[in-house]
Structures are given as structure tokens and as C-alpha cells.
Enzyme design. Structure first.
Site, PDB file in Angstrom:
ATOM      1  N   SER A 271     -29.111   7.006   3.878  1.00 32.28           N
ATOM      2  CA  SER A 271     -28.904   7.531   2.532  1.00 32.28           C
ATOM      3  C   SER A 271     -27.429   7.855   2.275  1.00 32.28           C
ATOM      4  CB  SER A 271     -29.804   8.751   2.349  1.00 32.28           C
ATOM      5  OG  SER A 271     -30.105   8.920   1.004  1.00 32.28           O
ATOM      6  N   LYS A 275     -24.140   5.462   3.202  1.00 29.60           N
ATOM      7  CA  LYS A 275     -22.907   5.138   2.464  1.00 29.60           C
ATOM      8  C   LYS A 275     -21.719   5.454   3.375  1.00 29.60           C
ATOM      9  CE  LYS A 275     -25.042   7.549  -1.535  1.00 29.60           C
ATOM     10  NZ  LYS A 275     -26.047   6.726  -2.093  1.00 29.60           N
ATOM     11  N   TRP A 362     -34.994   3.733  -6.236  1.00 23.67           N
ATOM     12  CA  TRP A 362     -33.790   4.478  -6.621  1.00 23.67           C
ATOM     13  C   TRP A 362     -32.543   3.876  -5.950  1.00 23.67           C
ATOM     14  CZ3 TRP A 362     -32.336   7.731 -10.182  1.00 23.67           C
ATOM     15  CH2 TRP A 362     -31.354   8.699  -9.959  1.00 23.67           C
ATOM     16  N   HIS A 417     -38.211   6.234   1.177  1.00 23.31           N
ATOM     17  CA  HIS A 417     -36.812   6.483   1.549  1.00 23.31           C
ATOM     18  C   HIS A 417     -36.801   7.354   2.803  1.00 23.31           C
ATOM     19  CE1 HIS A 417     -32.570   7.216   0.602  1.00 23.31           C
ATOM     20  NE2 HIS A 417     -32.768   8.509   0.772  1.00 23.31           N
TER      21      HIS A 417
HETATM   22  C1  GTR Z   1     -29.940  11.336  -3.473  1.00 19.36           C
HETATM   23  C2  GTR Z   1     -28.858  10.454  -4.000  1.00 19.36           C
HETATM   24  C3  GTR Z   1     -28.785   9.195  -3.215  1.00 19.36           C
HETATM   25  C4  GTR Z   1     -28.894   9.431  -1.720  1.00 19.36           C
HETATM   26  C5  GTR Z   1     -29.789  10.580  -1.358  1.00 19.36           C
HETATM   27  C6  GTR Z   1     -29.668  11.140   0.047  1.00 19.36           C
HETATM   28  O1  GTR Z   1     -30.104  12.468  -4.185  1.00 19.36           O
HETATM   29  O2  GTR Z   1     -29.152  10.192  -5.339  1.00 19.36           O
HETATM   30  O3  GTR Z   1     -27.633   8.494  -3.565  1.00 19.36           O
HETATM   31  O4  GTR Z   1     -27.676   9.564  -1.154  1.00 19.36           O
HETATM   32  O5  GTR Z   1     -29.603  11.657  -2.168  1.00 19.36           O
HETATM   33  O6  GTR Z   1     -28.603  11.143   0.627  1.00 19.36           O
HETATM   34  O7  GTR Z   1     -30.667  11.644   0.536  1.00 19.36           O
END
Ligand code: GTR
Length: 435
Positions: A271, A275, A362, A417
Site C-alpha cells: 500500500s 509506493k 481503489w 487490499h
Molecule cells: C489509503 C490510500 C492508499 C493506500 C492506503 C494504505 O487510504 O488511499 O493510497 O496507500 O491508504 O496505505 O493503506
């Protein structure tokens, strides 16, 4: 005016949290993500193999110059500029030669960085296989909630820095509690990793930079406040660049650890930390393999598809992750001088693996896959086989059918996710002859 941004329930580091509590003075209206493939407007991606003067890069020898341009554009327009490395002072705090049912040696090692009269200590948790007779390759990844969440063993120290609030008493007033012990063990299958002969190194990401917008005074940014003034305001480093800088300092240490083969380190992240893993891999060519798990917007997903989380949305929810300049592209993705396939291309010719999940719309699974497809020509120019095959596949593969024949790996896992055992099994297999 502050408005509520509505957004699906989603997990962060494996725990459900609700993202409906984010207010924005700038977004101005409710955000409704596009999840309709037919509504994705036509877009033109910047070509990684055409330089800024319009010349095609057809010779591998010319790639370094083009690579430098792309890296500079990402620093200037997306993540910000990070400082030069500072020395890392390591202190072994604990050693357990009988960890993970006797399978691992587990050490806690304090890594202290000093600059501008301030210091910051990262607590590294390092597992190496118990029976290893030579230095072993290593997976390095930041964790979301603290080192103590990997195992129930009460001797692992709790983080003493700010942590994100979690339900169930595992945090109190943004401090970690004993109740969090072992709660993320599923995302970190230590036994599986050491059984296959790898080390696992992890640091709580908040040790490097607490994940909230404080004007960049705390964490790693606090050590470089004078330095930062030498960088144009719009290009100063955000949190992702800070976390990536921290990963590189951990790698500095790993390259000195006698039990780890510091030339064979993979950086992995989920997540926002996916990145971060990509940016760390792009900025630090010492990482031999780079793994992005469900990284989405600002990670592996193409911004120009405007599918799921968008540039404007991420900059509004998390204004501290990227540099100021990136906000100029809110709702203006087509004006970005780069797109995220070029982030993957920066890793070439080193191995990279991108993973998506079917329920993680998402993060735009198709956009993550297409970024790999559009990075493929750079990998091929540099003499690797990219996504594998004579020509790269251009259709999103079916769920749970990894593409892992080439230097770029990809899978779409069934499910939400998360960083799961299925994901790790693919990474371990991919690493076999690439790490
Ligand atoms: C969310 C965000 C994502 C992702 C995620 C995470 O809220 O929108 O880009 O990075 O968090 O890191 O769990």
C-alpha cells in the site's frame, strides 16, 4: 469550507479503517471514484524511451541519461528531493538465537542517524535463518504498526513513537500497547521466509516519519530542516521520500551485517509502503529486487487512467506524502510530465514485482498491470525479457495466475487490499533466481 470525503472501507496494513472521516478545504465536493472501465478517457502516456528533447532512446548506452531525466522529473513533480546519506550508527540491543521455534536468529538493532544537531533512532528487527553457513539474501520492508506486531513474543520492544490509532486496545493515545503483539503475523510469515533461506528485516515506518501532516518537523525531516531550505519549496521531500530514505539507511546497515548478503536485498512494501518500496528501488540501485504490493495511486497505478484513487484525492487525504508540486496535477493528470510506468522503468534492468488484488479497485489493478506493460520496452532495451514472452502480454491476467517468467512479475490475487501468504509465496518463488 470543509466537506466530508466519502470513500470505501478499506484496510491499512491489514486492519479495517474507515476513510470517511477525512475533511478537505480544497477538494470542495464529494469524491466519487470511477470504477467503470468504459468511463476511462483516452490518454497518452509519456514515452520512457523518448527524451525531453524528443529524441528516441534506442541504444542501451543512452538509457542512463534518459533515466536521470525521469528520476529528476519524479523528484521535482511527485516525491520531492531527498538529502545525501548520513552515517548510520548501529547498536545491537537484543539477540535471540532460538527465535521462531528455533528456526531463526532474531536481533533488535538500533540504527541512529544524526544531522543538524538532532538524532533519530530506527529500531530494526532482523531475522536470519538459524542454520545458515554463509550470508543470506534478505527481504527488507517497513511495517505499519510496530515490530511487536510480527510475533507474540513479549520480548520484542514496542515502538516508542507515534502510532496510528487502532481499535481493540492495541493502541492508546497513539502509543502502541502489548495487545498489539502478533496482530500482523499473517502479513509477515517469518517462518516461511527463513525456511527458504532468506533473512527478513523490518522497521516500523513511524520510526522514520510519523504518518501525519506536521509541517515536516518530526521524524527524518526534522534532521534536515536547514538543508531543506536549500530546496525549492515545491520540491521538498514528502513522507514517501522520507520513508524511502530510511529504507536506504537500513540497507547501509545491512551491507555491513555479517549474517546478511548486502548485495542481495529485496525491498518490499504494501500500500503506501508499496509506493515507498518503488521509490526506494528507483532512487537506490543497490536494491536488487523491488516488490510493490497493492501500491495503487502514486505507486504502480497509472495516474492518467483516473480510476479509483486519483491524484487529487490522494493529495487531499494525505497532503504530506508527496511534494507540493504534485498538487498542481489534481484533476490535471494529463499535464504530469511523468506517469507511474516510468517509476517502474527507473528500476530496470533490476527485477520488479507488482501485485494487485481483485477487490482492491481503489488501487486500480488494471492500471498497475498496464504500468508494467509500458515499462517493459525499457527492460527489453536493457537486455532483459521484461514481462516475459516474445512480446509482453497486454491483457490483465486472470486472478491467481501470476506472470513470473520475466524480469517484471505481476499477479492479481483474489481478495482484498492486503499482504497475504499467497503474495509472499509468489515473491519467494520470484526471488529464487533473481535475488
Ligand atoms: C489509503 C490510500 C492508499 C493506500 C492506503 C494504505 O487510504 O488511499 O493510497 O496507500 O491508504 O496505505 O493503506
Amino acid at each position: 469550507m470543509h466537506r466530508l470525503l466519502t470513500n470505501p472501507l478499506r484496510t491499512c496494513g491489514g486492519v479495517l479503517f474507515c476513510m470517511t472521516t477525512i475533511h478537505s478545504a480544497t477538494w470542495g465536493q464529494q469524491f466519487t471514484p470511477n470504477y467503470d472501465e468504459a468511463a476511462v478517457a483516452a490518454y497518452k502516456l509519456p514515452d520512457p524511451l523518448v527524451n525531453q528533447t524528443g529524441l528516441s532512446v534506442t541504444d542501451p548506452a543512452d538509457w542512463q541519461q534518459r533515466r536521470g531525466e525521469i528520476l529528476g522529473l519524479f523528484q521535482e513533480h511527485v516525491y520531492g528531493v531527498a538529502p545525501d546519506p548520513v552515517p548510520v550508527h548501529a547498536t545491537v540491543v537484543s539477540t535471540n538465537n532460538d527465535a521462531v521455534d528455533g528456526k531463526a536468529i532474531r536481533r533488535e538493532i538500533d540504527l541512529t542517524l544524526e544531522n543538524e544537531g538532532k538524532s533519530l533512532t530506527l529500531s530494526l528487527l532482523l531475522y536470519t535463518p538459524a542454520g545458515a553457513t554463509q550470508p543470506v539474501p534478505c527481504f527488507l520492508g517497513l511495517n505499519f504498526h510496530g515490530n511487536h506486531t510480527l510475533e507474540t513474543d513479549p520480548s520484542i520492544r514496542l515502538p516508542n513513537t507515534w502510532v496510528r490509532s487502532q481499535p481493540g486496545g492495541i493502541t492508546e493515545d497513539h502509543r502502541a500497547t502489548d495487545a498489539g503483539r502478533g496482530t500482523r503475523s499473517k502479513s509477515w510469515p517469518v517462518d516461511l521466509i527463513v525456511d527458504q533461506g532468506y533473512a527478513l528485516a523490518t522497521v516500523y515506518y513511524g520510526d522514520i516519519d510519523p504518518d501525519f501532516d506536521d509541517g515536516f518537523e518530526n521524524g527524518i525531516h526534522g534532521l534536515f530542516q536547514h538543508w531543506a531550505k536549500s530546496i525549492e519549496l515545491n520540491q521538498r521531500w514528502g513522507s514517501i521520500a522520507g520513508w524511502a530514505y530510511g529504507l536506504s539507511r537500513v540497507l547501509d546497515y545491512l551491507q555491513t551485517d555479517p549474517l546478511v548478503d548486502g548485495q542481495r536485498v529485496a525491498v518490499v512494501g504494501h500500500s503506501r509502503l508499496g509506493k515507498t518500496a518503488l521509490w526506494a528501488g528507483a532512487t537506490d540501485p543497490r536494491f536488487k529486487l523491488v516488490i510493490s504490493n497493492n501500491s495503487g495511486s502514486g505507486g504502480a497505478a497509472l495516474s492518467r487512467r483516473v480510476f479509483g484513487e486519483t491524484v487529487g484525492r490522494i493529495n487531499t487525504s494525505f497532503p504530506h506524502w508527496f511534494n507540493q508540486q504534485f498538487k498542481r496535477y489534481n484533476k490535471q493528470e494529463g499535464d504530469l510530465p511523468v506517469d507511474q510506468h516510468q517509476l517502474i522503468a527507473l528500476i530496470a534492468p533490476r527485477a520488479v514485482y507488482v501485485a494487485s488484488a481483485t477487490e482492491d479497485r481503489w488501487a486500480d489493478p488494471r492500471g498497475e498491470f498496464l504500468a508494467c506493460v509500458h515499462a517493459d520496452p525499457v527492460y527489453r532495451l536493457l537486455g532483459t525479457n521484461g514481462l516475459g514472452g516474445a512480446v509482453p502480454p497486454n491483457e490483465l491476467p486472470p486472478p491467481d495466475r501470476p506472470i513470473a517468467q520475466g524480469t517484471i512479475g505481476y499477479h492479481l490475487r483474489t481478495g482484498p487490499h492486503a499482504l497475504t501468504q499467497f503474495d509472499w509465496l509468489q515473491y519467494l518463488r520470484f526471488a529464487q533466481d533473481r535475488l
